[in-house]
Design an enzyme around this catalytic site. Sequence first.
Site, PDB file in Angstrom:
ATOM      1  N   GLU A 184     -55.991  49.513  59.774  1.00 48.60           N
ATOM      2  CA  GLU A 184     -55.654  50.923  59.551  1.00 48.60           C
ATOM      3  C   GLU A 184     -56.364  51.448  58.315  1.00 48.60           C
ATOM      4  O   GLU A 184     -55.939  51.202  57.189  1.00 48.60           O
ATOM      5  CB  GLU A 184     -54.139  51.126  59.390  1.00 48.60           C
ATOM      6  CG  GLU A 184     -53.340  50.951  60.656  1.00 48.60           C
ATOM      7  CD  GLU A 184     -51.882  51.378  60.497  1.00 48.60           C
ATOM      8  OE1 GLU A 184     -51.567  52.098  59.507  1.00 48.60           O
ATOM      9  OE2 GLU A 184     -51.051  50.999  61.343  1.00 48.60           O
ATOM     10  N   GLU A 215     -46.638  45.317  59.918  1.00 46.42           N
ATOM     11  CA  GLU A 215     -46.345  45.474  58.488  1.00 46.42           C
ATOM     12  C   GLU A 215     -44.998  44.852  58.100  1.00 46.42           C
ATOM     13  O   GLU A 215     -44.224  45.422  57.320  1.00 46.42           O
ATOM     14  CB  GLU A 215     -46.397  46.957  58.087  1.00 46.42           C
ATOM     15  CG  GLU A 215     -47.767  47.593  58.281  1.00 46.42           C
ATOM     16  CD  GLU A 215     -47.878  48.993  57.710  1.00 46.42           C
ATOM     17  OE1 GLU A 215     -46.823  49.597  57.406  1.00 46.42           O
ATOM     18  OE2 GLU A 215     -49.004  49.493  57.577  1.00 46.42           O
TER      19      GLU A 215
END
Length: 846
Positions: free
Chosen positions: A289, A218
């Site tokens: 995710e 991320e």
Amino acid sequence: MQAHQPSISHLQTVAGKRVNRERSMAAAAAASIMAVLVATAAGRVWAEEEGGRQNGTARRDVTYDGRALILDGTRRMLFSGDIHYTRSTPEMWPGLIENARKGGLDVIQTYVFWNVHEPIQGQYTFEGRYDLVKFIREVHAQGLYVSLRVGPFVEAEWKYGALPFWLHGVPNITFRSDNEPFKVHMQNFVAKIVKMMKDEKLYYPQGGPIIISQIENEYKLVEAAFHSRGPPYVQWAAAMAVNLQTGVPWMMCKQDDAPDPIINTCNGLICGETFLGPNSPKKPALWTENWTSRYPLYGHDPRFRSAADLAFAVALFIARKKGSFVNYYMYHGGTNFGRFASSYVTTSYYDGAPLDEYGLIWQSTWSHLRELHAAVKQSEEPLLSGSYSNYSFGEQQEGHVFETESDCVAFLVNFDKHKTSNIQFGEASFQLAPKSVSILSGCRTVVFETAKINAQHGLRTAQIVQPLNDVDNWKIFKEPIPRENSNTTHTGNRFFEHLSTTKDGTDYLWYLSRYDYRSNGHGQLVLNVESQAHVLHAYINNDYLGSVHGSHDGPKSIILKTPITLKEGQNSISLLSVMVGSPDSGAYMERRTFGVRKVSIQQGHHKSHSLNNELWKHQVGLSGEMNSIYTQEGSSRAQWTTIDKSAHFPLIWYKTTFDTPWGNDPVTLNLSSMGKGEVWINGESIGRYWVSFKTPSGQPTQSLYHIPRYFLKPRENNLVLMEEMGGDPLHITVNTMSVTRVYSTVDQLSTPSLLSRRKHPAVRLRCQKGKHITNIEFASYGNPVEDCRSSGRNCLGSCHAETTEFVVKDACLGRRKCAIPVRPAKFGGDPCPGIEKSLSVVATCG
């Protein structure tokens, strides 16, 4: 997304082309469903591949194109789930992986936790629950693949984002940027992990299970903060990973500009709506995710995610984004043992995942997703190889069709959260529930509806097996309050930063000084302390003054303002700064500061006297902590006494023993009578507790704390608690956790399960391993009240078949599992013609 209005003739063609093929494909469809059943029940057969490889005939490679990951030349639809080896124990791993496989997963995904494996620079550990190789081998043994998220920054609500704290002391380092000191250490660790995987032959081309790896995590969220040092770091990390030549693809999540050949992936709740898609038409849409709940924080009420919402998000991602890889974060959350949770994160992690903290199956989520996986896998060929078209049926309704010459699948979507929608698709009309996706096999037959939960629900219960209420079995050790004359090497006319001083080896740092008081008039004396730690306790002359704490979403600074009494002359000031985890994300983590920032004393309306530049000494950790009195050896060196009137004061160590509960049910400790601290079992920390920090609903965020049986011995287990704020240990209990009640309601119009040979909808009940159905609390075939979970509630509707209880008891009592078809013949006929009927059953497991 461009959608077009479908013509009736076109839709009739799409659906109608299937009619002439249906008979010839019936056997193939049945074989496909049975293949799903076989894979679910027994895993994939690797022996054939191994034998072929030995003979030099098997092909072992992983590539990708714009539709999917390609294994051995075949595109694959893959369902994955995060299970972190560090958040469970080796004795739990086989059962967790087995239940993941039975839940329809193909892949187990895990991070690699750098600060676990290299806690001291150059010193590595891969033993016990940190045995990464053993974990991956167990996944392989059960016929599943592995997605290895090397990171090595992972966030993951793990302290320091899994970066080892010794990096903080590396000269001129800037984490996660185009910074040579950081890149050197990052590359060393990543290369070590890759070499270990290669040496153990764990990559797929070597015959192992690892089919994809992840570098960084991320990064796009912080990239702009590093200005010109951000983009070059992304390019460097990608090139570094690819040059390690693992033989499998690499990915970066939430990194829209991931350079080729790195695959950019999505993280989030609704990637079917938010994901911009792969940054190249040659890359597949992967969801790394899909958050199964929200991670819990102290002071926050738990936030669970419904099975229907999860299924809707998955189906939408596959339909809208042509998604071919979906990973559930988490599939099993587990436990943040020790001090590994990040700031304000609870010890329990993602308890509402398909497998709960203890490894028990969380119903109805697990079963509902299992049905979804089977429905999608049944149409793998058109999804991954067919032509795609989409249609608009209204402002909030749409359709997605995947079609080959021999097969077809449609996804009909209703975004309206409040209204049912009726749409015409082909020659048939379909009723779409609010916020739902219906999957149509052959573009004609509904095989799954995301909003319709036919799976059983379960009620989990903590059963007290041993109250620890015998005062004679408890001993206490009073943590000494250090004073300014204590021996310490951390001394200066300033406040030392908390984490830099403790090296994140303890939550605790004492700030010690003295104040020469001379009475100069009237007015209340007030101590003012400002801190950027999470909790602060204050003492003057060893007397407790009070505490203050922050919260995850609160201001950075906490302020203690409390009236005090001083004696003439010298007074000792002892301030205990406490961290509840370290940060796990954000830019420039190495620059974060914590701990006491300002101290002053004021009397009445007089000007306050600042103590900021006085001589301050700093003591790292607690005395009991430094002497390891939570271990058998360390405990023998402490002066333990019997419980007295001071037993409920702050900074008290408690110890007792208990025997391991009989059986295999997970073991928990109920700490609802305590305040805040840490717990050890036989020297192993099971984590922090903080039950005194209540949620808006007035309850502790977490009161039950998991004790893995891996930590236990048959008798006289040593229990030690460090109570920081004050509590009552005589109300602590040892419990076992199990699913004691199961219940399900299925109507006669429900779609039959693809995972069953039955052609009719059915209520299916199953107790956990080692238990069976001991009682039928309620059973009604007719129109019972929709939600009949409350025991003793009158749930009968206006229609009820009197034979229901007999039929259900005959089918279920004494068995671990049972299935009762929802059809009139099973109950001696239709009890009320013209009324839509369902079967509702509530059963007890014991």
